[in-house]
Design a protein around this motif. Structure first.
Motif, short mmCIF file in Angstrom:
data_model
loop_
_atom_site.label_atom_id
_atom_site.label_comp_id
_atom_site.label_asym_id
_atom_site.label_seq_id
_atom_site.Cartn_x
_atom_site.Cartn_y
_atom_site.Cartn_z
N GLU A 17 0.82 -1.21 0.00
CA GLU A 17 0.00 0.00 0.00
C GLU A 17 0.86 1.26 0.00
N LYS A 18 2.11 1.14 -0.44
CA LYS A 18 3.02 2.29 -0.35
C LYS A 18 2.51 3.49 -1.14
N ARG A 19 1.80 3.25 -2.25
CA ARG A 19 1.25 4.37 -3.01
C ARG A 19 0.23 5.13 -2.17
N GLY A 22 1.84 7.12 0.66
CA GLY A 22 2.41 8.37 0.17
C GLY A 22 1.36 9.43 -0.06
N ILE A 23 0.21 9.02 -0.64
CA ILE A 23 -0.87 9.98 -0.89
C ILE A 23 -1.43 10.51 0.42
N LYS A 234 -6.47 3.81 -8.57
CA LYS A 234 -5.46 4.87 -8.61
C LYS A 234 -4.83 5.10 -7.24
N ARG A 236 -4.75 2.94 -4.56
CA ARG A 236 -4.11 1.79 -3.93
C ARG A 236 -3.37 0.88 -4.91
N GLY A 237 -3.49 1.15 -6.19
CA GLY A 237 -2.79 0.33 -7.16
C GLY A 237 -3.36 -1.06 -7.32
#
Length: 515
Positions: A17-19, A22-23, A234, A236-237
């Motif tokens: 969940e790195k995306r 970051g958000i 978008k 969480r990818g």
């Protein structure tokens, strides 16, 4: 082997969940403005360059200048008045304002307020700027936590919202550092430079929002299921289309079920039935921010240290904020793996003891070098405990407890009440600590020590455990009127796909399939 496997699984899911992390860290930058302003304005009250324009010469004061009690109260309290006005507007119209729109509005009012405060030497303009900044902070504080809370999965939600507390402390640290380097100027630059740095937040956030979607739950609530799936993808990818549709379907079903509990959209419904408990709890948790004493410490830290005759007050406030920042960093795993209730009760009890000790020492040996050293040390413990436990947990609970139908209105209302409490604190505190008035100094902490104890007792009896529960599961628990101390063990009918136990089961299933 099981515990080790579980730890690795959790670390893996967090990395995946790195995306989103970051958000959420970026969105929480909205709270940087509040922390930065609180520390910077606290420093202004001990800056000769600021006091020469808005204060008066006072040979008896350690820095040669002072502010009248009236100006001191208005500088702090008018910001809270603006925030209250903003939150009342949100309670009425919050259901029609999307999280991104709310953040854009915050950025606009923030930029205008900063320009107003920089450009004038008149108290009236300064007051107007403080009110506008309060409106900006009201939008920022509400819609940043809504965006994070509605975007993060259950197992990451507490840590993600905990970034709000991190940004407040980080902003405070940067604010006091900038003050420390500019307070030596005797002209207007001493406070104009710190104010100018604040332009960074509205500029960055308003620009980045063009590239970010609304929250998935906002799209579901407005009947845009395809956009909800796209938002999850978008943010969480997530690439599994089947899983995306399941997530959206569960959100939609929970939303429809909540709407069925009351066909009316009257805002008074937030104070009826099971929503009454949720609304009152959210307001009470927001008041917990004030009860912790953090509003007082953030607004008057430098002035408080000066009046207590602590040498190098800017330096020591900077040190305390740096220590506090380490607490907020450790809070990320803490709110992830420890119960909310235990963290909040424990940290409140510690801060009760800390504040009571400071007050007693200054009653027995006021103004001594030893009492000054104790004040510094215990203040560092207080801000660390707040950053580790009270701050992140109180912010998380404010986002998790409200009904989904009235989330923005309830959070807006609770923030409004919180800003009222902050206004009362800002307005009354100078009368207790200013030498022109009661001149209590650190003995004022008797009051805040007792309020921390009251907070701990309230949490024990009334605040439920929300860790690891999806927002939809919390809806079910409140609708069934589950008592606060039974929340943790209660087995819900709904098993949300983004819950921690679900992710661990999926991971284990995948291992079995691979084997």
């Amino acid at each position: 082997m099981a515990p080790q496997s579980s730890t690795k699984t959790r670390a893996h899911t967090i990395w995946s969940e790195k995306r989103l992390v970051g958000i959420c860290l970026f969105i929480s930058l909205a709270q940087f403005q509040y922390g930065y302003d609180s520390a910077a304005v606290s420093g202004f009250q001990s800056m000769p360059g600021f006091l020469a324009i808005f204060g008066y010469v006072d040979p008896t004061n350690p820095i040669g200048y002072n502010l009248t009690t009236k100006v001191q109260t208005l500088i702090q309290s008018l910001m809270n008045v603006g925030a209250l006005v903003c939150c009342l507007v949100m309670f009425k119209f919050g259901g029609h304002i999307s999280p991104r729109t709310g953040l854009w509005a915050a950025s606009f009012f923030g930029a205008v307020s900063i320009a107003t405060q920089i450009g004038s030497e008149h108290l009236a303009a300064l007051y107007v700027g403080r009110v506008l900044l309060g409106i900006s902070n009201g939008f920022f504080s509400t819609y940043s936590v809504i965006y994070i809370g509605e975007s993060a999965p259950a197992y990451l939600r507490g840590a993600a919202i905990g970034m709000v507390a991190f940004q407040i402390y980080f902003g405070s640290l940067i604010g006091i550092l900038v003050d420390n380097y500019t307070h030596v100027h005797t002209g207007r630059k001493s406070y104009q430079i710190p104010l100018g740095v604040m332009f960074v937040v509205p500029l960055l956030i308003s620009t980045a929002l063009f590239f970010l979607p609304e929250t998935p739950r906002y799209y579901v609530a407005t009947g845009q299921e395809d956009k909800a799936a796209a938002a999850i993808r978008k943010l969480r990818g997530v690439k599994d289309e089947v899983q995306l549709r399941k997530d959206v379907a569960i959100m939609k079903n929970a939303w429809l079920q909540e709407l069925e509990t009351g066909s009316s959209v009257d805002l008074l419904d937030a104070f009826r039935g099971t929503d009454l408990r949720r609304t009152l709890l959210t307001i009470a948790v927001a008041l917990g921010q004030a009860a912790s004493g953090m509003f007082f410490m953030s607004a008057f830290s430098v002035y408080f240290f000066v009046q207590a005759h602590v040498g190098k007050p800017f330096t020591w406030v900077t040190v305390s904020l740096a220590i506090a920042l380490s607490g907020t960093i450790l809070s990320f795993p803490a709110v992830r793996f420890l119960d909310r209730r235990h963290l909040l009760i424990g940290s409140s009890c510690v801060n009760f003891a800390v504040m009571l000790t400071i007050a007693i020492i200054y009653t027995v040996v006021p103004g001594s070098q030893a009492s000054g050293e104790v004040l510094i040390g215990l203040t560092c413990i207080f801000v660390w405990m707040y950053g580790f436990g009270q701050g992140p947990v109180l912010w998380a609970l404010q986002t998790e407890i409200p009904s989904q139908r009235f989330r923005s209105q309830t959070i807006g209302l609770s923030q409004g009440v919180s800003f009222v409490a902050s206004w009362v604190t800002s307005y009354c505190s100078p009368y207790f600590i200013n030498p022109e008035a009661l001149d209590w100094g650190p003995k004022y902490l008797y009051i805040w020590g007792c309020s921390n104890l009251i907070l701990a007792v309230f949490v024990f009896f009334f605040v439920p455990e929300t860790r690891g529960r999806s927002l939809e599961q919390l809806d079910e628990l409140f609708s069934k009127r589950v008592p606060a101390r039974k929340f943790k063990a209660y087995v819900t009918d709904l098993q949300q796909v983004d819950a921690d136990d679900y992710i661990e089961e999926i991971t284990l299933d995948e291992k079995v399939e691979v084997a």
